[in-house]
Design a protein around this motif. Structure first.
Motif, short mmCIF file in Angstrom:
data_model
loop_
_atom_site.label_atom_id
_atom_site.label_comp_id
_atom_site.label_asym_id
_atom_site.label_seq_id
_atom_site.Cartn_x
_atom_site.Cartn_y
_atom_site.Cartn_z
N ARG A 119 64.40 -20.15 -1.75
CA ARG A 119 63.03 -19.69 -1.98
C ARG A 119 62.26 -20.73 -2.79
NH1 ARG A 119 61.37 -16.31 1.28
NH2 ARG A 119 59.52 -16.56 0.00
N ARG A 120 62.94 -21.25 -3.82
CA ARG A 120 62.26 -22.25 -4.67
C ARG A 120 61.98 -23.52 -3.87
NH1 ARG A 120 63.39 -21.14 -10.59
NH2 ARG A 120 64.91 -19.45 -10.69
N GLY A 121 62.96 -23.93 -3.06
CA GLY A 121 62.84 -25.20 -2.35
C GLY A 121 61.97 -25.12 -1.11
N TYR A 122 62.18 -24.13 -0.24
CA TYR A 122 61.43 -24.09 1.03
C TYR A 122 60.11 -23.35 0.93
CZ TYR A 122 66.07 -25.17 3.03
OH TYR A 122 67.27 -25.73 3.32
N PHE A 123 60.00 -22.46 -0.06
CA PHE A 123 58.81 -21.60 -0.13
C PHE A 123 58.05 -21.76 -1.45
CE2 PHE A 123 61.95 -19.75 2.74
CZ PHE A 123 61.23 -19.75 3.92
N ALA A 124 58.33 -22.86 -2.12
CA ALA A 124 57.56 -23.25 -3.31
C ALA A 124 57.49 -22.18 -4.40
CB ALA A 124 56.15 -23.68 -2.90
N GLU A 125 58.57 -21.45 -4.60
CA GLU A 125 58.57 -20.47 -5.69
C GLU A 125 58.81 -21.16 -7.01
OE1 GLU A 125 60.82 -16.85 -5.71
OE2 GLU A 125 60.09 -16.35 -3.72
N THR A 126 57.90 -20.93 -7.93
CA THR A 126 58.05 -21.52 -9.26
C THR A 126 58.71 -20.51 -10.20
OG1 THR A 126 55.93 -20.61 -9.91
CG2 THR A 126 55.91 -22.82 -8.94
N SER A 127 59.13 -20.99 -11.35
CA SER A 127 59.71 -20.08 -12.35
C SER A 127 58.71 -19.04 -12.80
CB SER A 127 60.21 -20.87 -13.57
OG SER A 127 61.45 -21.45 -13.29
N ASP A 128 57.42 -19.40 -12.78
CA ASP A 128 56.38 -18.45 -13.17
C ASP A 128 56.34 -17.27 -12.18
OD1 ASP A 128 54.05 -17.55 -14.57
OD2 ASP A 128 52.89 -18.24 -12.84
N ILE A 129 56.44 -17.60 -10.90
CA ILE A 129 56.46 -16.54 -9.88
C ILE A 129 57.73 -15.70 -10.05
CG2 ILE A 129 56.61 -16.08 -7.38
CD1 ILE A 129 54.96 -18.66 -6.94
N VAL A 130 58.85 -16.37 -10.27
CA VAL A 130 60.12 -15.66 -10.44
C VAL A 130 60.02 -14.71 -11.63
CG1 VAL A 130 62.59 -15.92 -10.92
CG2 VAL A 130 61.45 -17.54 -9.37
N ASN A 131 59.42 -15.17 -12.71
CA ASN A 131 59.24 -14.33 -13.90
C ASN A 131 58.40 -13.08 -13.59
OD1 ASN A 131 57.24 -14.05 -16.63
ND2 ASN A 131 59.42 -14.13 -17.00
N LYS A 132 57.32 -13.26 -12.84
CA LYS A 132 56.48 -12.10 -12.46
C LYS A 132 57.29 -11.12 -11.61
CE LYS A 132 51.73 -13.83 -12.44
NZ LYS A 132 51.55 -15.28 -12.24
N LYS A 133 58.10 -11.67 -10.70
CA LYS A 133 58.90 -10.81 -9.82
C LYS A 133 59.95 -10.04 -10.61
CE LYS A 133 58.21 -13.36 -5.51
NZ LYS A 133 58.84 -13.97 -4.33
N ILE A 134 60.56 -10.70 -11.59
CA ILE A 134 61.59 -10.03 -12.39
C ILE A 134 60.98 -8.84 -13.15
CG2 ILE A 134 63.05 -10.33 -14.46
CD1 ILE A 134 63.86 -13.01 -13.23
N LYS A 135 59.81 -9.07 -13.74
CA LYS A 135 59.15 -7.98 -14.48
C LYS A 135 58.76 -6.84 -13.54
CE LYS A 135 57.61 -10.87 -18.25
NZ LYS A 135 56.60 -11.85 -18.63
N SER A 136 58.28 -7.21 -12.35
CA SER A 136 57.87 -6.20 -11.38
C SER A 136 59.08 -5.43 -10.85
CB SER A 136 57.12 -6.90 -10.25
OG SER A 136 57.00 -6.07 -9.15
#
Ligand code: PGA
Length: 250
Positions: A98-115
């Motif tokens: 996801r991080r490599g092919y779909f440009a997911e940043t740690s900031d996005i990952v952080n939002k997803k974890i909280k959600s």
């Protein structure tokens, strides 16, 4: 004592027929396992049918990704509310693909974890270094940054329920597994950082999985390590026998 977890990440594999066949075989092979949390993460399109097949079994359902909003104009995305609705209890977030092919940043990952937490889903957060980063001696820097940014702003009560998966990118799908010493070294580092960020109780509670070419042949030695609490399995989770053997590590 941390309860072990073995999670299967099917990635982009599985038609309805394939999925049904795999789950029917798997649930029979692992039905007597009591001491391990067994999780499978099939593609979105088969979650509903698999959820029904898992009722009354010891296998739990995860999704491979989600968006951080609950609903709205986000074409092509799937929300945590939808995942809960279909019977998921876990969600894999921040996988290196996801991080490599779909440009997911740690900031996005952080939002997803909280959600995910806000919707009563347990996140399995993946972190890991590339080969270039390892060769440049950057492994610990990368791991620390991904951990800090991914888990930033979480209360301790939630942080202790996060599942972390250490997946060195060079070991994913390559057949090249980290040695038990290499994996243990990073797992111990992760636990140390969790201690720095959240304190001892969280560090002792969080389950840290290893992922990257886990197979029946190497699972036992990986699981013998003190800070390795389970595995996240890609390729070998697509065959019922090999995944069941990994679940029954010794
Ligand atoms: P692999 O994948 O077991 O096929 O290396 C692991 C993962 O990407 O989660």
């Amino acid at each position: 004592m941390r309860r072990p977890i073995v999670a299967g990440n099917w990635k982009l594999n599985g038609t309805l027929d394939d999925a049904e066949e795999l789950v029917v075989a798997l649930k029979n092979l692992v039905k007597d396992v009591e001491k391990v949390d067994i999780i499978i993460a099939p593609p979105f399109t088969v979650l509903s049918i698999i959820s029904a097949l898992l009722i009354g079994t010891n296998i739990k359902l995860a999704a491979q990704n989600m968006y951080f909003e609950n609903s709205g104009a986000y074409t092509g995305e799937v929300s945590p509310v939808m995942l809960k609705d279909v019977g998921c209890e876990y969600v894999i977030l921040g996988h290196s693909e996801r991080r490599g092919y779909f440009a997911e940043t740690s900031d996005i990952v952080n939002k997803k974890i909280k959600s995910a937490f806000a919707n009563d889903l347990t996140p399995i957060m993946c972190i890991g270094e590339s080969l270039e980063q390892r060769e440049a001696d950057l492994t610990f820097n990368v791991i620390e940054t991904q951990l800090k940014e991914g888990l930033g702003g979480l209360e301790n009560e939630l942080a202790k329920n996060v599942i972390v998966a250490y997946e060195p990118i060079w070991a994913i799908g390559t057949g090249k597994t980290a040695t038990k010493e290499q994996a243990q070294e990073v797992h111990a580092f992760i636990r140390g950082k969790l201690n720095d960020f959240f304190g001892k109780d969280v560090a002792n509670a969080v389950r840290i999985l290893y992922g990257g070419s886990v197979k029946p042949e190497n699972v036992d030695e990986l699981m013998s390590q003190k800070d390795i609490d389970g595995s996240l399995v890609g390729g070998a989770s697509l065959k019922a026998e090999s995944f069941a053997r990994i679940v029954k590590f010794q």
